[in-house]
Enzyme design. Structure first.
Site, PDB file in Angstrom:
ATOM      1  N   ASP A   3       0.798  -1.103  -0.074  1.00  0.00           N
ATOM      2  CA  ASP A   3       0.101  -0.344  -0.032  1.00  0.00           C
ATOM      3  C   ASP A   3       1.024   1.255   0.189  1.00  0.00           C
ATOM      4  O   ASP A   3       1.970   1.417   0.610  1.00  0.00           O
ATOM      5  CB  ASP A   3      -0.928  -0.089   1.164  1.00  0.00           C
TER       6      ASP A   3
ATOM      7  N   HIS B 255      19.963 -15.573 -15.702  1.00  0.00           N
ATOM      8  CA  HIS B 255      20.118 -16.613 -16.902  1.00  0.00           C
ATOM      9  C   HIS B 255      21.445 -17.695 -16.325  1.00  0.00           C
ATOM     10  O   HIS B 255      22.437 -17.132 -16.042  1.00  0.00           O
ATOM     11  CB  HIS B 255      20.327 -16.034 -18.315  1.00  0.00           C
TER      12      HIS B 255
ATOM     13  N   ALA C 126      21.606   6.521  -4.883  1.00  0.00           N
ATOM     14  CA  ALA C 126      21.310   6.508  -6.856  1.00  0.00           C
ATOM     15  C   ALA C 126      22.632   5.940  -7.171  1.00  0.00           C
ATOM     16  O   ALA C 126      23.725   6.146  -6.957  1.00  0.00           O
ATOM     17  CB  ALA C 126      21.393   8.103  -7.131  1.00  0.00           C
TER      18      ALA C 126
ATOM     19  N   ARG D 228      27.381  -1.012  -0.395  1.00  0.00           N
ATOM     20  CA  ARG D 228      27.861  -1.426   0.978  1.00  0.00           C
ATOM     21  C   ARG D 228      27.094  -0.527   1.999  1.00  0.00           C
ATOM     22  O   ARG D 228      26.635   0.467   1.520  1.00  0.00           O
ATOM     23  CB  ARG D 228      29.215  -1.449   1.273  1.00  0.00           C
TER      24      ARG D 228
END
Length: 206
Positions: free
Chosen positions: A91, A124, A171, A191
């Site tokens: 939510d 993969h 970021a 880290r």
């Protein structure tokens, strides 16, 4: 019969499983066939006030779960893919512009994902050098993003990672291992650089 029981029965018959998969998924586009979209209203769970913008790519076949919680938003140009695992979003959560979410992924409540983030529980297989990589299938490890997490733009969250409550991902980070609650992580690989100390009520550098 619930979905889990049905999937178990299908798994016992490989030929039937393959035929059913090809019936639902386009073999070249690797996405649900156009007519599957007509049934989204039946099996996609969307709660009160939730929003998925029209430009979102919804690769959401019916053989895995998708749920979007109350007042949560998936913004423009995102890709949602539950073909190899469930996507559960809580939510009051916001999935920002151009995010890619590939299951199995569980995202909690009051989570904010900025722009251009990839959260993928899929890898993969490549280990057999006598086979092409695209012939070796995939493996999955679930990702869990707990409540009240903020992930900065261009971050990547890799399979098997858990981000604890009130965790911040800087970021551009690549998160390849789990991060504790009340921490700030950054870097490639990411880290912990700060941790909240409840004794002195301060964020401390690590």
């Amino acid at each position: 019969m619930n979905l889990s029981t049905f999937k178990q029965k299908i798994d016992q018959h490989p030929a039937l499983k393959s035929a059913l998969h090809n019936f639902i998924m386009h073999p070249v586009k690797a996405k649900p066939r156009w007519w599957i979209h007509l049934f989204y209203f039946i099996y996609l769970k969307r709660s009160k006030g939730s929003v998925i913008y029209r430009s979102v790519r919804k690769d959401l076949p019916p053989f895995n779960r998708f749920a979007l919680g109350c007042y949560s938003v998936v913004e423009d140009f995102c890709c949602l893919n539950n073909a190899v695992g469930d996507i559960i979003i809580g939510d009051y959560t916001r999935i920002g512009l151009r995010n890619t979410i590939i299951g199995p992924v569980t995202i909690g409540n009051y989570v904010n994902l900025a722009q251009n983030i990839t959260v993928s529980g899929l890898n993969h297989n490549y280990q057999n050098v006598d086979m092409r990589i695209d012939e070796q299938g995939v493996t999955t490890l679930p990702i869990t993003i707990e409540d009240d997490v903020w992930i900065g733009a261009n971050a990547i969250i890799l399979p098997g990672v858990t981000l604890g409550r009130h965790c911040v991902v800087s970021a551009g980070s690549v998160v390849s291992r789990s991060m504790p609650s009340y921490s700030v992580c950054a870097g490639i690989p990411a880290r912990v650089i700060k941790q909240y100390n409840f004794e002195n009520k301060k964020w401390e550098k690590v």
